[in-house]
Design a protein around this motif. Structure first.
Motif, PDB file in Angstrom:
ATOM      1  N   GLU A 252       0.849   3.536   3.001  1.00 52.58           N
ATOM      2  CA  GLU A 252       1.552   3.052   4.171  1.00 52.58           C
ATOM      3  C   GLU A 252       2.987   3.526   4.157  1.00 52.58           C
ATOM      4  OE1 GLU A 252      -1.289   1.474   6.360  1.00 52.58           O
ATOM      5  OE2 GLU A 252       0.842   1.222   6.863  1.00 52.58           O
TER       6      GLU A 252
ATOM      7  N   ARG B  58       6.508   8.653  10.218  1.00 49.66           N
ATOM      8  CA  ARG B  58       6.817   8.143  11.553  1.00 49.66           C
ATOM      9  C   ARG B  58       8.307   8.184  11.815  1.00 49.66           C
ATOM     10  NH1 ARG B  58       6.934   2.631  12.270  1.00 49.66           N
ATOM     11  NH2 ARG B  58       5.390   2.471  10.618  1.00 49.66           N
TER      12      ARG B  58
ATOM     13  N   ASP C 269       0.871  -1.179   0.000  1.00 49.85           N
ATOM     14  CA  ASP C 269       0.000   0.000   0.000  1.00 49.85           C
ATOM     15  C   ASP C 269       0.900   1.218   0.000  1.00 49.85           C
ATOM     16  OD1 ASP C 269      -2.960   0.969   1.866  1.00 49.85           O
ATOM     17  OD2 ASP C 269      -1.658   2.159   0.534  1.00 49.85           O
TER      18      ASP C 269
ATOM     19  N   VAL D  60       3.063   6.914   5.456  1.00 51.74           N
ATOM     20  CA  VAL D  60       2.898   6.857   6.912  1.00 51.74           C
ATOM     21  C   VAL D  60       4.201   6.491   7.592  1.00 51.74           C
ATOM     22  CG1 VAL D  60       1.799   5.529   8.754  1.00 51.74           C
ATOM     23  CG2 VAL D  60       0.446   6.385   6.829  1.00 51.74           C
ATOM     24  N   LYS D  61       4.814   5.480   7.065  1.00 47.63           N
ATOM     25  CA  LYS D  61       6.063   5.019   7.666  1.00 47.63           C
ATOM     26  C   LYS D  61       7.122   6.112   7.643  1.00 47.63           C
ATOM     27  CE  LYS D  61       8.936   0.930   7.822  1.00 47.63           C
ATOM     28  NZ  LYS D  61       9.169  -0.411   7.312  1.00 47.63           N
TER      29      LYS D  61
ATOM     30  N   SER E 227       1.639   1.148  -7.360  1.00 47.90           N
ATOM     31  CA  SER E 227       1.587   2.324  -6.467  1.00 47.90           C
ATOM     32  C   SER E 227       0.816   3.470  -7.107  1.00 47.90           C
ATOM     33  CB  SER E 227       3.010   2.773  -6.123  1.00 47.90           C
ATOM     34  OG  SER E 227       3.673   1.726  -5.445  1.00 47.90           O
TER      35      SER E 227
END
Lengths: 125, 802
Positions: free
Chosen positions: A110, A117, A107, A113-114, B567
């Motif tokens: 994601e 973070r 994804d 997001v990572k 993607s």
């Protein structure tokens, strides 16, 4: 944050750019090692997403080269690759990258997001 | 009835032998005979008396009126008259006499002539006078010489002579004298005939005696000859009988099929010779070595019982063969009571032997140097022994040939059996192709096939062997036979590939014939399908290795765009500004990209593995299983798992542990996925039905969900370790089974499997020298996969041992 995407695959650059941009980040991309390194040193991104296997200068090479410049507070450095074998990963990570991303991304969001973070973590250090 | 006085002749004399009478008859004259004594006594009146003499009465009858009665004079004798005419005429004469006067009578009864025997010439002196009167000629007969007389010997008177001359002159006399001459000639002839007759009779007598002798001789000869013929016939009969018996014996010999039978027949043949025991045969053959055949002698049996057995035709005897300690004398002469023989047989038979007649049967076929011996124990005297010897000599050749044949056929049978068992023992199919010339219309005829080959029928090798109606493509057997050269070629049979090696066979050693090619060939077929497969696989393996090396690069090259594709599609799909349909489409694109990525990932895994898999080590397979199972805890926990592993440390295999782990993981994962699908189906069904239809026996404690269980076990089978994974899923269909290990074949729904798992797993297992097989379970529904690996020993152990 400012993100640099270095990958020789146009679709990867494009998709990553789009995804990151859709989350409000500033994105620049480079299509190979040398131009990536150049962009890195010039633009001073907050995070770098670099493909491991690139013709000519590989991802780890770029990272090493960049790190040699001894810039304070280096960016979050993420290596990406299709080769996920332990040895390959370990070999790649020796360059000093922060994490490794396996391609293809299940994804793409994601990934964003990572990245965010990691950036937060790094900055808190 | 006139008496012809001119034809009458009166003869004075004795005609004892009938010559005069015979002559008179022949001359046609009537004869009257008057004996001289009557003449003498009637000399005084004899002229008259002459006329009156009657031959019939035999006496002169006087001129009286008697009717034939003899007047009789004393001293008169009777004369028998054989001549009927004389008697007749005399009878007539006397009958008519009485009626005549004397002068009449005289005229009537005047004979033509008067004949006189010369000894009766006494009274002749008076004849002329008397006869002058009557004018009757007189002739004189010289009895002794039958000579017709002329003048009388006794001197006649002159008158008489004149009378005689007168007689001769008259013509009547001439005529009459002719008759007389004829008569006298006849007399002479008759006398001659008499003479001849006498001689003949004498000769005849002699001849008869000779004939009698001859007959006697002939009879004797005939007798002798008959006796000789009878003897010859008996002899012939005897000989032909002997020959018949000999022929019968030869026929019997030609039909025997074993040494025992031969000896049995021989025993029967010898039954007419009492005092001869059943024969002993010493024979050496390649197959059985040197043996002595003799009658099995019961303990305590005597010569008599053996002889009695002979008398019964040997039917109750059994023969035994014993191997000899040493060889018998090899001399080829027929001998009786030979010391060497006696010693030898006594020793070998372990008992005393009677007198022996030894008959060598010559050398049987070139291989054996030792002649066979036929030995007869006997207690015959010299004469009968001679007969026995002759009897046996006549039969020796038949016996010898028969024995030779029996032994040869025994050896041939053994050789044939040896050849057959060898031939059949060859595991590969072997076919001998026929001896028709290579250029004939119908070659490739199967001549001999071994058991391995014989599972196929058919006449032609390609019919039997390859179920074809014509020769296999690439078959070169005709070249083998034509060029007399061994060749190799390949043929296909169904899905098998066979390497054929053809060798020409020479039936004869004739070099001339060899130039025309071999009449037959042996073709040896070896199934090289596996070899080719392996080679192909090896080549394939190498290719794969090469590909593997490239795979990394290729994969990466492919992965990048795919990753990007995926993607980007994701990103675009997230854009709310797009119409729903477009966003759906983008999601589909994303899925497709994901699938592609997964395939590449598997490929890359394989490439990784290939690179790292050179290090094999001996590991306990149970450990590998446990590690693989651990990775699947989540998947497995939904089913009843039965782990049945071998004792620790006993299931050792030589593998790359990570790869094997991956394989086992793969298989167990498949099992779980199969059952998962089923479980999803079955939750909808009635649990009761499930229990009765699919459940195990109730005593085994059915857990939920009954019927869905996974079995993993390891076991030792021969020199292999087997890992078995059984599920109770839906099992494998025919189509699935046939394509189970095909690359890219998968039964999993899109996205769940790439189809590389099993094909890869099999390759990995085979690279360890093992096998991977999948099939449906026999005890219930579900699939069973077996990994079979050769057992290994720890390197340490190997070192110790070496």
């Amino acid at each position: 944050m400012r993100v640099l995407v270095v990958d020789d695959e146009p679709l990867v650059r494009r998709s990553l750019s789009r995804a990151l941009a859709s989350q409000g980040h500033e994105v620049r991309d480079a299509e190979d090692g040398p131009s990536g390194l150049e962009a890195w040193l010039a633009w001073r991104p907050d995070a770098v997403l670099i493909d491991v296997l690139m013709p000519g200068l590989s991802g780890p090479d770029v990272i090493r080269a960049a790190l040699e410049t001894k810039v304070e507070s280096p960016p979050v450095m993420l290596l990406m690759s299709a080769f996920t074998g332990e040895e390959s990963v370990q070999a790649a990570m020796t360059c000093g990258a922060d994490d490794f991303l396996a391609k293809p991304f299940p994804d793409i969001f994601e990934v964003v997001v990572k990245l965010e973070r990691l950036h937060r973590q790094k900055r808190s250090v | 009835m006139n008496s012809r006085a001119n034809d009458q002749v009166l003869y004075w004399g004795v005609d004892a032998d009938g010559v005069i009478r015979d002559a008179a008859f022949r001359a046609g004259l009537q004869l009257r005979i008057c004996p001289p004594e009557i003449l003498q006594s009637a000399s005084s009146s004899w002229p008259d008396w002459v006329f009156s003499w009657s031959a019939e009465s035999g006496t002169a009858s006087s001129l009286s009126h008697s009717t034939g009665q003899s007047g009789g004079h004393s001293g008169g004798g009777t004369v028998t008259s054989p001549s009927a005419s004389v008697a007749d005429s005399s009878g007539q004469l006397s009958a008519s006499f009485s009626n005549r006067t004397e002068p009449e009578l005289r005229r009537e009864r005047r004979p033509m002539a008067l004949l006189l025997a010369d000894e009766n010439l006494g009274p002749l002196a008076t004849v002329p006078e008397a006869w002058q009167k009557g004018q009757v000629p007189v002739a004189i007969i010289h009895r002794a010489s039958a000579h017709i007389g002329g003048p009388a010997i006794a001197p006649l008177s002159d008158d008489g002579i004149a009378w005689m001359q007168r007689l001769r002159r008259s013509s009547q006399l001439e005529r009459d004298s002719l008759k007389i001459a004829e008569f006298l000639k006849q007399v002479g002839r008759a006398r001659q005939r008499q003479h001849v007759y006498e001689k003949s009779r004498r000769d005849l007598g002699l001849r008869n005696r000779q004939l009698a002798d001859l007959r006697e001789n002939l009879e004797r000869l005939v007798q002798e000859r008959t006796k000789y013929l009878a003897e010859a016939e008996r002899e012939l009969h005897r000989r032909s009988q002997e020959t018949r018996e000999l022929v019968r014996f030869i026929k019997e010999m030609s039909a025997v099929e074993s040494v025992e039978e031969l000896l049995q027949k021989l025993t029967q043949e010898l039954r007419s010779f009492h005092e001869v025991r059943p024969p002993i045969l010493a024979v050496a053959s390649q197959e059985s070595g040197a043996q002595i055949f003799s009658v099995r002698q019961k303990a305590g049996a005597s010569a008599r019982s053996a002889a009695r057995a002979m008398g019964r035709g040997g039917r109750s005897v059994t023969w035994e063969a014993r191997t000899v300690q040493r060889l018998w004398p090899a001399r080829l002469s027929i001998r009786a009571h030979d010391a060497d023989d006696q010693n030898y047989f006594a020793q070998e038979l372990g008992r005393p032997v009677a007198r022996l007649l030894t008959l060598p049967l010559g050398r049987l076929h070139a291989d054996s140097q030792q002649p066979a011996l036929l030995v007869l124990e006997h207690s015959l005297d010299e004469v009968v022994l001679q007969k026995l010897t002759h009897f046996m000599v006549a039969r020796l050749e038949a016996i010898s040939l028969s024995l030779d044949r029996v032994i040869l056929s025994r050896e041939m049978l053994a050789a044939s059996q040896l050849w057959e068992s060898t031939f059949d023992g060859i595991a590969d199919p072997v076919l001998v192709v026929n001896a028709t010339p290579w250029d004939s219309a119908s070659p490739f005829q199967a001549v001999r096939m071994n058991q391995s080959f014989a599972r196929h029928g058919g006449r032609h090798c390609y019919e039997a062997f390859a179920q074809r109606s014509e020769a296999c493509q690439g078959c070169r057997v005709h070249e083998v036979m034509r060029d007399n050269q061994p060749l190799e070629w390949q043929v296909r049979r169904g899905s098998r590939v066979l390497k054929a090696s053809g060798y020409p066979i020479q039936i004869s050693r004739d070099a001339e014939l060899a130039r025309h090619g071999a009449p037959a060939a042996i073709v040896h077929y070896i199934d090289v399908t596996k070899n080719l497969e392996l080679r192909g696989q090896a080549v394939q393996g190498e290719k794969m290795a090469a590909i593997g090396l490239m795979a990394g690069n290729i994969a990466h090259e492919l992965n990048n765009p795919l990753a990007g594709l995926r993607s980007l599609a994701q990103v675009l799909a997230a854009d709310a500004r797009l119409p729903e349909a477009a966003r759906q489409d983008l999601r589909e694109i994303e899925n497709a990209a994901e699938r592609s990525s997964r395939i590449i990932k598997d490929l890359m895994d394989f490439a990784e593995m290939g690179r790292d898999s050179t290090q094999l080590e001996v590991v306990d397979v149970n450990l590998v299983i446990e590690r693989a199972a651990n990775m699947l805890k989540t998947a497995m926990h939904e089913f009843a798992v039965d782990l049945d592993l071998m004792e620790e440390g006993t299931a050792l295999v030589r593998v790359e542990p990570h790869l094997l782990q991956h394989v086992i993981f793969n298989i167990i994962n498949n099992a779980c996925q199969a059952m998962e699908g089923l479980r999803a189906q079955e939750t909808a069904e009635d649990s009761v039905h499930r229990q009765t239809a699919d459940s195990k026996p109730l005593d085994s404690g059915g857990l939920e969900p009954v019927g869905l269980e996974l079995q993993v076990l390891s076991r030792q089978v021969d020199q292999h370790v087997e890992v078995v994974v059984r599920d109770s899923g839906p099992g494998l269909s025919e189509e699935v089974l046939s394509r189970l290990f095909q690359p890219f074949f998968t039964t999993k729904t899109a996205g769940r499997g790439t189809g590389l798992g099993l094909s890869m797993s099999r390759m990995v297992v085979e690279s360890f020298g093992g096998e991977l097989r999948g099939r449906n379970r026999e005890d219930r529904r579900g699939a069973e996969f077996v990994i079979r690996l050769p057992s290994a020993t720890r390197d340490l152990d190997i070192d110790l041992r070496s």
